[in-house]
Design an enzyme around this catalytic site. Structure first.
Site, PDB file in Angstrom:
ATOM      1  N   TYR A 155     -39.917 171.408  93.787  1.00  0.00           N
ATOM      2  CA  TYR A 155     -41.061 172.308  94.010  1.00  0.00           C
ATOM      3  C   TYR A 155     -42.390 171.570  93.793  1.00  0.00           C
ATOM      4  O   TYR A 155     -43.324 171.693  94.587  1.00  0.00           O
ATOM      5  CB  TYR A 155     -40.926 173.495  93.058  1.00  0.00           C
ATOM      6  N   ALA A 157     -43.009 168.391  94.021  1.00  0.00           N
ATOM      7  CA  ALA A 157     -43.232 167.413  95.099  1.00  0.00           C
ATOM      8  C   ALA A 157     -43.736 168.128  96.352  1.00  0.00           C
ATOM      9  O   ALA A 157     -44.664 167.657  97.029  1.00  0.00           O
ATOM     10  CB  ALA A 157     -41.937 166.661  95.402  1.00  0.00           C
TER      11      ALA A 157
HETATM   12  P1  NAP Z   1     -42.129 185.595  96.332  1.00  0.00           P
HETATM   13  O1  NAP Z   1     -42.476 186.873  95.646  1.00  0.00           O
HETATM   14  O2  NAP Z   1     -40.807 184.959  96.073  1.00  0.00           O
HETATM   15  O3  NAP Z   1     -42.345 185.777  97.907  1.00  0.00           O
HETATM   16  C1  NAP Z   1     -42.173 184.674  98.756  1.00  0.00           C
HETATM   17  C2  NAP Z   1     -42.404 185.126 100.172  1.00  0.00           C
HETATM   18  O4  NAP Z   1     -42.206 183.997 101.033  1.00  0.00           O
HETATM   19  C3  NAP Z   1     -41.415 186.198 100.601  1.00  0.00           C
HETATM   20  O5  NAP Z   1     -42.086 187.126 101.431  1.00  0.00           O
HETATM   21  C4  NAP Z   1     -40.386 185.389 101.420  1.00  0.00           C
HETATM   22  O6  NAP Z   1     -39.748 186.140 102.432  1.00  0.00           O
HETATM   23  C5  NAP Z   1     -41.300 184.367 102.049  1.00  0.00           C
HETATM   24  N1  NAP Z   1     -40.588 183.212 102.562  1.00  0.00           N
HETATM   25  C6  NAP Z   1     -39.907 182.283 101.867  1.00  0.00           C
HETATM   26  N2  NAP Z   1     -39.413 181.356 102.695  1.00  0.00           N
HETATM   27  C7  NAP Z   1     -39.793 181.732 103.943  1.00  0.00           C
HETATM   28  C8  NAP Z   1     -39.613 181.184 105.238  1.00  0.00           C
HETATM   29  N3  NAP Z   1     -38.892 180.078 105.422  1.00  0.00           N
HETATM   30  N4  NAP Z   1     -40.173 181.811 106.291  1.00  0.00           N
HETATM   31  C9  NAP Z   1     -40.890 182.949 106.133  1.00  0.00           C
HETATM   32  N5  NAP Z   1     -41.096 183.519 104.934  1.00  0.00           N
HETATM   33  C10 NAP Z   1     -40.549 182.921 103.869  1.00  0.00           C
HETATM   34  O7  NAP Z   1     -43.177 184.475  95.982  1.00  0.00           O
HETATM   35  P2  NAP Z   1     -44.717 184.585  95.552  1.00  0.00           P
HETATM   36  O8  NAP Z   1     -44.762 184.490  94.088  1.00  0.00           O
HETATM   37  O9  NAP Z   1     -45.366 185.703  96.250  1.00  0.00           O
HETATM   38  O10 NAP Z   1     -45.217 183.183  96.129  1.00  0.00           O
HETATM   39  C11 NAP Z   1     -46.023 183.063  97.290  1.00  0.00           C
HETATM   40  C12 NAP Z   1     -46.524 181.627  97.342  1.00  0.00           C
HETATM   41  O11 NAP Z   1     -47.287 181.361  96.176  1.00  0.00           O
HETATM   42  C13 NAP Z   1     -45.411 180.590  97.378  1.00  0.00           C
HETATM   43  O12 NAP Z   1     -45.768 179.535  98.234  1.00  0.00           O
HETATM   44  C14 NAP Z   1     -45.342 180.112  95.953  1.00  0.00           C
HETATM   45  O13 NAP Z   1     -44.822 178.821  95.839  1.00  0.00           O
HETATM   46  C15 NAP Z   1     -46.785 180.200  95.544  1.00  0.00           C
HETATM   47  N6  NAP Z   1     -47.013 180.277  94.096  1.00  0.00           N
HETATM   48  C16 NAP Z   1     -46.539 181.327  93.375  1.00  0.00           C
HETATM   49  C17 NAP Z   1     -46.777 181.358  92.000  1.00  0.00           C
HETATM   50  C18 NAP Z   1     -46.308 182.486  91.123  1.00  0.00           C
HETATM   51  O14 NAP Z   1     -46.481 182.389  89.901  1.00  0.00           O
HETATM   52  N7  NAP Z   1     -45.746 183.550  91.652  1.00  0.00           N
HETATM   53  C19 NAP Z   1     -47.476 180.316  91.386  1.00  0.00           C
HETATM   54  C20 NAP Z   1     -47.936 179.259  92.164  1.00  0.00           C
HETATM   55  C21 NAP Z   1     -47.707 179.260  93.516  1.00  0.00           C
HETATM   56  P3  NAP Z   1     -38.275 186.793 102.238  1.00  0.00           P
HETATM   57  O15 NAP Z   1     -38.519 188.173 101.709  1.00  0.00           O
HETATM   58  O16 NAP Z   1     -37.741 186.807 103.612  1.00  0.00           O
HETATM   59  O17 NAP Z   1     -37.516 185.918 101.296  1.00  0.00           O
END
Ligand code: NAP
Length: 247
Positions: A155, A157
């Site tokens: 992650y 990387a």
């Molecule tokens: P989340 O609740 O797990 O939601 C991730 C979303 O991405 C879901 O809608 C998922 O769809 C979608 N997704 C994953 N792979 C996909 C693909 N190949 N094509 C299309 N959609 C895809 O995550 P989140 O916390 O909202 O995170 C959103 C972003 O913020 C991510 O990039 C994450 O790395 C980043 N981030 C999050 C945090 C945190 O603390 N939450 C911190 C730093 C960065 P499905 O429903 O189909 O799985």
């Protein structure tokens, strides 16, 4: 917030941070394209919620790691609206494990989902935005891409690569008035962090100067700023939204 463009595509926006980015941008007057991979009902519900509040939304299904599907998704949007003004590369996954136990495939699949998908989206957006001499892309990286984290070599990387990639795209887009920036969230309350054990959460919170996890709307506001005309002289920037956890 002031926007010269009319529409935005947010990958992975049926839930979590992406869904709140869609809500906030729709409230600010943009037509939001809600992308989902697997949960059409969530995307449809979000569209209905936005429309009920007077906003404009459309749903578009594709897996962001599927190059052909991503390209065709962007084409569908441009055919419908005549432009793609803004893109948020938000789709992302984790698959945490200590490095000594991590299979190469588990490393590769996270790079593919988080970094390669954002490359495909950024490249395709740059092609069409270059023609219109206008556009703004925000990539959702992570604090973990800035400072690393045990159990997250894959992650970190992917998210560190995203920061460097954003700067390179910023160089290539600037002559055509296309901006690329990154937001690096700290710990935000979503499904992604929901699974953390309470004692782990408490340990993290002790180190966060603002004393709490962030809300996804707080990420959405930073994204809105970087997409909008209010940041028109900002490109290649990495905006930390982490409660002071990493300064
Ligand atoms: P989340 O609740 O797990 O939601 C991730 C979303 O991405 C879901 O809608 C998922 O769809 C979608 N997704 C994953 N792979 C996909 C693909 N190949 N094509 C299309 N959609 C895809 O995550 P989140 O916390 O909202 O995170 C959103 C972003 O913020 C991510 O990039 C994450 O790395 C980043 N981030 C999050 C945090 C945190 O603390 N939450 C911190 C730093 C960065 P499905 O429903 O189909 O799985």
């Amino acid at each position: 917030m002031k926007f010269s463009g009319k529409n935005v595509l947010i990958t992975g926006s049926s839930r979590g941070i992406g869904a709140d980015i869609a809500r906030v941008l729709a409230e600010m007057g943009l037509k939001v394209w809600i992308n989902y991979r697997s949960q059409s009902s969530l995307a449809d519900e979000l569209k209905a919620e936005i429309e009920a509040k007077g906003g404009q939304a459309a749903v578009i299904s594709f897996d962001a790691t599927d190059e052909e599907a991503f390209i065709s998704g962007i084409k569908t949007i441009i055919d419908a609206d005549g432009e793609l003004a803004y893109l948020v590369n938000n789709a992302g996954i984790t698959n945490d494990k200590l490095a000594i136990r991590m299979k190469t495939e588990e490393f590769r699949s996270v790079i593919e989902a988080n970094l390669t998908s954002a490359f495909i989206g950024s490249r395709e957006a740059l092609k069409s935005m270059s023609k219109q001499r206008f556009g703004s892309v925000v990539n959702i990286s992570s604090i973990v891409g800035e400072r690393g984290n045990a159990g997250q070599t894959n992650y970190s990387a992917s998210k560190g690569g995203m920061i460097a990639m954003t700067k390179s795209f910023a160089f290539e887009g600037a002559p055509r008035n296309v901006r690329f920036n990154c937001v690096t969230p700290g710990f935000i309350q979503t499904d992604m962090t929901h699974g953390l054990k309470e004692e782990v959460k408490e340990a993290y919170i002790k180190n966060i100067p603002l004393g709490r996890f962030g809300d996804s709307k707080e990420i959405a506001h930073a994204v809105a700023y970087l997409l909008s005309d209010y940041s028109s002289y900002i490109t290649g920037e990495i905006l930390k939204v982490n409660g002071g956890l990493y300064m």
